[in-house]
Motif scaffolding. Structure first.
Motif, PDB file in Angstrom:
ATOM      1  N   GLU A 122      52.693  28.747  23.739  1.00  0.00           N
ATOM      2  CA  GLU A 122      52.514  27.295  23.746  1.00  0.00           C
ATOM      3  C   GLU A 122      52.213  26.778  25.149  1.00  0.00           C
ATOM      4  O   GLU A 122      51.364  25.895  25.334  1.00  0.00           O
ATOM      5  CB  GLU A 122      53.757  26.600  23.190  1.00  0.00           C
ATOM      6  N   ALA A 123      52.903  27.326  26.145  1.00  0.00           N
ATOM      7  CA  ALA A 123      52.663  26.887  27.521  1.00  0.00           C
ATOM      8  C   ALA A 123      51.222  27.181  27.932  1.00  0.00           C
ATOM      9  O   ALA A 123      50.562  26.344  28.570  1.00  0.00           O
ATOM     10  CB  ALA A 123      53.648  27.572  28.468  1.00  0.00           C
ATOM     11  N   GLN A 124      50.725  28.348  27.551  1.00  0.00           N
ATOM     12  CA  GLN A 124      49.331  28.690  27.880  1.00  0.00           C
ATOM     13  C   GLN A 124      48.359  27.735  27.192  1.00  0.00           C
ATOM     14  O   GLN A 124      47.379  27.268  27.797  1.00  0.00           O
ATOM     15  CB  GLN A 124      49.039  30.126  27.452  1.00  0.00           C
ATOM     16  N   ALA A 125      48.622  27.420  25.938  1.00  0.00           N
ATOM     17  CA  ALA A 125      47.754  26.489  25.224  1.00  0.00           C
ATOM     18  C   ALA A 125      47.784  25.105  25.867  1.00  0.00           C
ATOM     19  O   ALA A 125      46.745  24.434  25.984  1.00  0.00           O
ATOM     20  CB  ALA A 125      48.171  26.407  23.758  1.00  0.00           C
ATOM     21  N   MET A 126      48.944  24.659  26.298  1.00  0.00           N
ATOM     22  CA  MET A 126      49.055  23.360  26.959  1.00  0.00           C
ATOM     23  C   MET A 126      48.264  23.345  28.262  1.00  0.00           C
ATOM     24  O   MET A 126      47.587  22.363  28.586  1.00  0.00           O
ATOM     25  CB  MET A 126      50.521  23.034  27.233  1.00  0.00           C
ATOM     26  N   ILE A 127      48.334  24.430  29.012  1.00  0.00           N
ATOM     27  CA  ILE A 127      47.603  24.524  30.280  1.00  0.00           C
ATOM     28  C   ILE A 127      46.103  24.387  30.046  1.00  0.00           C
ATOM     29  O   ILE A 127      45.378  23.776  30.838  1.00  0.00           O
ATOM     30  CB  ILE A 127      47.933  25.863  30.974  1.00  0.00           C
ATOM     31  N   GLU A 128      45.638  24.930  28.908  1.00  0.00           N
ATOM     32  CA  GLU A 128      44.203  24.911  28.606  1.00  0.00           C
ATOM     33  C   GLU A 128      43.787  23.687  27.795  1.00  0.00           C
ATOM     34  O   GLU A 128      42.682  23.635  27.262  1.00  0.00           O
ATOM     35  CB  GLU A 128      43.830  26.189  27.856  1.00  0.00           C
ATOM     36  N   GLY A 129      44.661  22.709  27.678  1.00  0.00           N
ATOM     37  CA  GLY A 129      44.293  21.478  27.000  1.00  0.00           C
ATOM     38  C   GLY A 129      44.610  21.443  25.525  1.00  0.00           C
ATOM     39  O   GLY A 129      44.192  20.515  24.821  1.00  0.00           O
ATOM     40  N   GLY A 130      45.321  22.432  25.010  1.00  0.00           N
ATOM     41  CA  GLY A 130      45.751  22.397  23.620  1.00  0.00           C
ATOM     42  C   GLY A 130      45.373  23.601  22.795  1.00  0.00           C
ATOM     43  O   GLY A 130      45.961  23.854  21.737  1.00  0.00           O
ATOM     44  N   THR A 131      44.367  24.364  23.232  1.00  0.00           N
ATOM     45  CA  THR A 131      43.896  25.534  22.489  1.00  0.00           C
ATOM     46  C   THR A 131      43.679  26.684  23.456  1.00  0.00           C
ATOM     47  O   THR A 131      43.210  26.470  24.583  1.00  0.00           O
ATOM     48  CB  THR A 131      42.589  25.234  21.741  1.00  0.00           C
ATOM     49  N   THR A 132      43.991  27.911  23.012  1.00  0.00           N
ATOM     50  CA  THR A 132      43.802  29.055  23.898  1.00  0.00           C
ATOM     51  C   THR A 132      43.338  30.281  23.119  1.00  0.00           C
ATOM     52  O   THR A 132      43.671  30.457  21.942  1.00  0.00           O
ATOM     53  CB  THR A 132      45.106  29.401  24.646  1.00  0.00           C
ATOM     54  N   SER A 133      42.573  31.096  23.803  1.00  0.00           N
ATOM     55  CA  SER A 133      42.214  32.437  23.335  1.00  0.00           C
ATOM     56  C   SER A 133      42.655  33.475  24.355  1.00  0.00           C
ATOM     57  O   SER A 133      42.183  34.623  24.338  1.00  0.00           O
ATOM     58  CB  SER A 133      40.694  32.538  23.099  1.00  0.00           C
ATOM     59  N   ASP A 134      43.567  33.096  25.219  1.00  0.00           N
ATOM     60  CA  ASP A 134      44.094  33.992  26.241  1.00  0.00           C
ATOM     61  C   ASP A 134      44.741  35.212  25.576  1.00  0.00           C
ATOM     62  O   ASP A 134      45.509  35.080  24.619  1.00  0.00           O
ATOM     63  CB  ASP A 134      45.114  33.253  27.096  1.00  0.00           C
ATOM     64  N   ALA A 135      44.462  36.396  26.099  1.00  0.00           N
ATOM     65  CA  ALA A 135      44.914  37.635  25.467  1.00  0.00           C
ATOM     66  C   ALA A 135      46.433  37.735  25.417  1.00  0.00           C
ATOM     67  O   ALA A 135      47.020  38.158  24.408  1.00  0.00           O
ATOM     68  CB  ALA A 135      44.321  38.837  26.203  1.00  0.00           C
ATOM     69  N   PHE A 136      47.103  37.358  26.514  1.00  0.00           N
ATOM     70  CA  PHE A 136      48.564  37.440  26.558  1.00  0.00           C
ATOM     71  C   PHE A 136      49.172  36.491  25.536  1.00  0.00           C
ATOM     72  O   PHE A 136      50.082  36.858  24.774  1.00  0.00           O
ATOM     73  CB  PHE A 136      49.072  37.118  27.959  1.00  0.00           C
ATOM     74  N   ALA A 137      48.683  35.264  25.506  1.00  0.00           N
ATOM     75  CA  ALA A 137      49.210  34.268  24.572  1.00  0.00           C
ATOM     76  C   ALA A 137      48.978  34.687  23.126  1.00  0.00           C
ATOM     77  O   ALA A 137      49.869  34.554  22.272  1.00  0.00           O
ATOM     78  CB  ALA A 137      48.573  32.910  24.846  1.00  0.00           C
ATOM     79  N   SER A 183      42.281  32.646  18.062  1.00  0.00           N
ATOM     80  CA  SER A 183      42.384  31.399  18.811  1.00  0.00           C
ATOM     81  C   SER A 183      43.540  30.616  18.204  1.00  0.00           C
ATOM     82  O   SER A 183      43.702  30.593  16.977  1.00  0.00           O
ATOM     83  CB  SER A 183      41.082  30.598  18.722  1.00  0.00           C
ATOM     84  N   ILE A 184      44.356  30.000  19.055  1.00  0.00           N
ATOM     85  CA  ILE A 184      45.504  29.245  18.560  1.00  0.00           C
ATOM     86  C   ILE A 184      45.609  27.924  19.306  1.00  0.00           C
ATOM     87  O   ILE A 184      45.197  27.810  20.458  1.00  0.00           O
ATOM     88  CB  ILE A 184      46.823  30.026  18.730  1.00  0.00           C
ATOM     89  N   ASN A 185      46.148  26.925  18.616  1.00  0.00           N
ATOM     90  CA  ASN A 185      46.389  25.653  19.278  1.00  0.00           C
ATOM     91  C   ASN A 185      47.877  25.321  19.235  1.00  0.00           C
ATOM     92  O   ASN A 185      48.671  26.024  18.602  1.00  0.00           O
ATOM     93  CB  ASN A 185      45.543  24.532  18.668  1.00  0.00           C
ATOM     94  N   VAL A 186      48.246  24.256  19.902  1.00  0.00           N
ATOM     95  CA  VAL A 186      49.660  23.889  20.001  1.00  0.00           C
ATOM     96  C   VAL A 186      50.260  23.661  18.627  1.00  0.00           C
ATOM     97  O   VAL A 186      51.401  24.063  18.362  1.00  0.00           O
ATOM     98  CB  VAL A 186      49.824  22.655  20.913  1.00  0.00           C
ATOM     99  N   ASP A 187      49.515  23.038  17.716  1.00  0.00           N
ATOM    100  CA  ASP A 187      50.035  22.786  16.375  1.00  0.00           C
ATOM    101  C   ASP A 187      50.357  24.091  15.651  1.00  0.00           C
ATOM    102  O   ASP A 187      51.356  24.179  14.925  1.00  0.00           O
ATOM    103  CB  ASP A 187      49.035  21.970  15.555  1.00  0.00           C
ATOM    104  N   ASP A 188      49.490  25.113  15.827  1.00  0.00           N
ATOM    105  CA  ASP A 188      49.757  26.420  15.215  1.00  0.00           C
ATOM    106  C   ASP A 188      51.092  26.983  15.715  1.00  0.00           C
ATOM    107  O   ASP A 188      51.883  27.531  14.936  1.00  0.00           O
ATOM    108  CB  ASP A 188      48.657  27.419  15.568  1.00  0.00           C
ATOM    109  N   ILE A 189      51.325  26.839  16.992  1.00  0.00           N
ATOM    110  CA  ILE A 189      52.517  27.436  17.600  1.00  0.00           C
ATOM    111  C   ILE A 189      53.766  26.656  17.204  1.00  0.00           C
ATOM    112  O   ILE A 189      54.818  27.245  16.928  1.00  0.00           O
ATOM    113  CB  ILE A 189      52.356  27.506  19.126  1.00  0.00           C
ATOM    114  N   ILE A 190      53.668  25.331  17.148  1.00  0.00           N
ATOM    115  CA  ILE A 190      54.806  24.521  16.730  1.00  0.00           C
ATOM    116  C   ILE A 190      55.192  24.861  15.292  1.00  0.00           C
ATOM    117  O   ILE A 190      56.383  24.963  14.959  1.00  0.00           O
ATOM    118  CB  ILE A 190      54.479  23.022  16.852  1.00  0.00           C
ATOM    119  N   ALA A 191      54.200  25.062  14.435  1.00  0.00           N
ATOM    120  CA  ALA A 191      54.478  25.449  13.049  1.00  0.00           C
ATOM    121  C   ALA A 191      55.149  26.815  12.998  1.00  0.00           C
ATOM    122  O   ALA A 191      56.099  27.031  12.230  1.00  0.00           O
ATOM    123  CB  ALA A 191      53.184  25.453  12.232  1.00  0.00           C
TER     124      ALA A 191
END
Length: 507
Positions: A395-410, A436-444
């Motif tokens: 979630e922190a990585q997604a927040m850093i990227e504006g809400g969505t991330t495809s970062d490998a670690f995340a 690819s995941i966004n903050v809503d995916d992670i909160i769920a």
């Protein structure tokens, strides 16, 4: 954290409680005359004195979390509901400041812990110069534990009540007690948890195995950063700090996921295992639920067991799942391990739809007769699991990227949790992995992974999703009409008994 402090901490907890009985009070006593107190400078003369004081902190927090009463404020989350007051007051978002249990179960115990932490820290500062060289490391680790428990207490207070008074020493000034700002409180939480994580050992052994270690402190610090990044503080520097702190735990702590989600709920058999980054230690071999100290864990066992169920010890029926939450929960081994869907009633295995409550209960907290949980009163309580640390990093990585991330670690962190939920090897890539995941995916995912684990309501508050969650409420659940807790003001009221003594705390 490993196995319990047990006899040592419980025996010495009584000593410290007796010594600081006047100082271990709620905020409604902070202007009392301190001359009757045992001075921290006078008391802390030996390492045994310091050991007694620090062990008393564990006893204080254990008592606080030993029943469902401590978690009443999170009943506003859509994962938990109840059928009777005072739990329903929180479930329908209308808690009242006149509720006497609000003070005794949710306010006073945490401020009592804070006072004991302040007393220990003062004792350390006043006496460390005279401590023999061979004992200094113990004193340093003891005060680090006090910093942890103070930060821990304020983190639970600020998420529950919003702004509260920030008290970091026990000096009586005669000045009015006033509310501190969210920034002031979070700054103190971060300072305290950072000190603890820097000064505590990476692990303990032997009888000390139940103590807080550096990675337990870092796990809570990562969650504090993530929470402070959301409403109401919205500190934009916190996501990067949450990510770095969570990565430290993931990469260096030695913790990992258990292969089977259901194995997390084996009672004492799963205590201090691979996944438990931060656990509260419970033991039924010292005292009992009506004794002093109160050492059994009564959240597990009777708190989520159908009222008609034929089990030894009975049931308290204090919490079960809301219907929309259960219906939306993805099918799979995690759901099977989370919910109790049938139970023996009158000698017949009966589905939840035919129970008096007409709601699925939480198998995590059901009577051990149904979950091979052993002695539930002896079971620890998870505060931070490794799965949550993984989701914090994503979630922190997604927040850093504006809400969505495809970062490998995340993505790997997120997919590890999802794989296990589906019954797959969590460390093996799968064709169904998210790309690819966004903050809503992670909160769920947090909601399902941490269902009923003192998490969901706080997530709804920090993401300001109370309104949209209420809109999905099943008509068969307790109706919410005219809530006093709202998306913009979701804080439990400070108890009237406290505000009457200190008008500066009125909001």
């Amino acid at each position: 954290m490993l196995k319990k402090i047990e006899n040592t901490y419980l025996r010495l907890a009584n000593i410290s409680i007796l010594v600081v009985i006047l100082i271990a009070v709620s905020c409604d006593k902070i202007e009392e005359d301190p001359r009757g107190l045992v001075s921290s400078e006078t008391f802390f003369k030996t390492t045994a004195d310091m050991e007694a004081a620090v062990n008393g902190l564990y006893g204080e927090v254990t008592v606080y979390f030993s029943t469902v009463n401590a978690r009443r404020p999170v009943f506003g989350g859509d994962d938990i509901t109840a059928g009777f007051s005072p739990y329903t007051d929180f479930d329908v978002l209308r808690p009242v400041s006149t509720d006497g249990q609000l003070n005794s179960f949710n306010w006073e115990p945490l401020f009592s812990t804070i006072y004991k932490c302040n007393w220990l820290i003062e004792g350390y500062e006043n006496n460390i110069a005279n401590v023999e060289a061979g004992d200094k490391a113990f004193w340093d680790q003891a005060v680090a534990q006090a910093y942890f428990w103070r930060g821990f207490s304020y983190f639970f207070l600020v998420r529950t009540f919003g702004t509260v008074p920030l008290i970091t020493d026990n000096e009586i000034t005669g000045e009015p007690v006033v509310l501190s700002t969210f920034k002031e409180i979070y700054d103190q939480i971060v300072e305290d948890l950072s000190k603890a994580s820097n000064d505590l050992p990476h692990s303990w052994s032997g009888e000390d195995g139940g103590r807080i270690d550096a990675y337990g402190a870092k796990g809570l610090l990562a969650l504090a950063y993530l929470t402070g990044a959301g409403f109401p503080l919205g500190d934009t520097s916190y996501p990067a700090l949450a990510l770095a702190t969570a990565k430290d735990v993931i990469d260096n702590s030695g913790h990992n996921l258990l292969a089977n989600y259901a194995d997390l709920w084996l009672g004492a058999a799963s205590d201090n295992g691979l996944e438990g980054v931060l656990e509260l230690q419970f033991s039924d071999t010292n005292g009992d639920w009506v004794g002093d100290p109160w050492t059994g864990n009564f959240v597990m066992g009777f708190a989520s067991t159908p009222s008609q169920m034929d089990v030894s010890g009975g049931s308290w029926v204090e919490q079960y799942s809301e219907l929309s939450f259960f219906n939306e929960f993805p099918a799979g081994p995690r759901k099977d391990a989370t919910f109790l869907l049938e139970a023996p009633i009158g000698g017949v295995l009966t589905p939840w739809t035919d129970w008096v409550e007409e709601h699925p209960h939480y198998k995590k907290y059901a009577n051990p007769d149904l979950r091979d949980g052993g002695n539930d009163f002896d079971a620890n309580l998870y505060i931070i699991r490794f799965a949550e640390v993984l989701l914090i990093s994503a979630e922190a990585q997604a927040m850093i990227e504006g809400g969505t991330t495809s970062d490998a670690f995340a993505l790997n962190a997120f997919n590890m949790v999802r794989r296990r939920a589906a019954g797959l090897p969590f460390d093996t890539p799968d064709a169904g992995d998210a790309v690819s995941i966004n903050v809503d995916d992670i909160i769920a995912e947090r909601a399902w992974e941490l269902a009923s684990e003192y998490s969901r309501w706080f997530d709804m508050v920090r993401t300001q999703t109370i309104d949209e969650t209420i809109a999905k409420r099943d008509p068969a659940d307790n109706p919410i009409t005219g809530p006093t807790l709202t998306e913009s003001n979701p804080w439990i009221p400070i108890p009237d008994v406290v505000v009457q003594l200190h008008p500066g705390l009125k909001k």
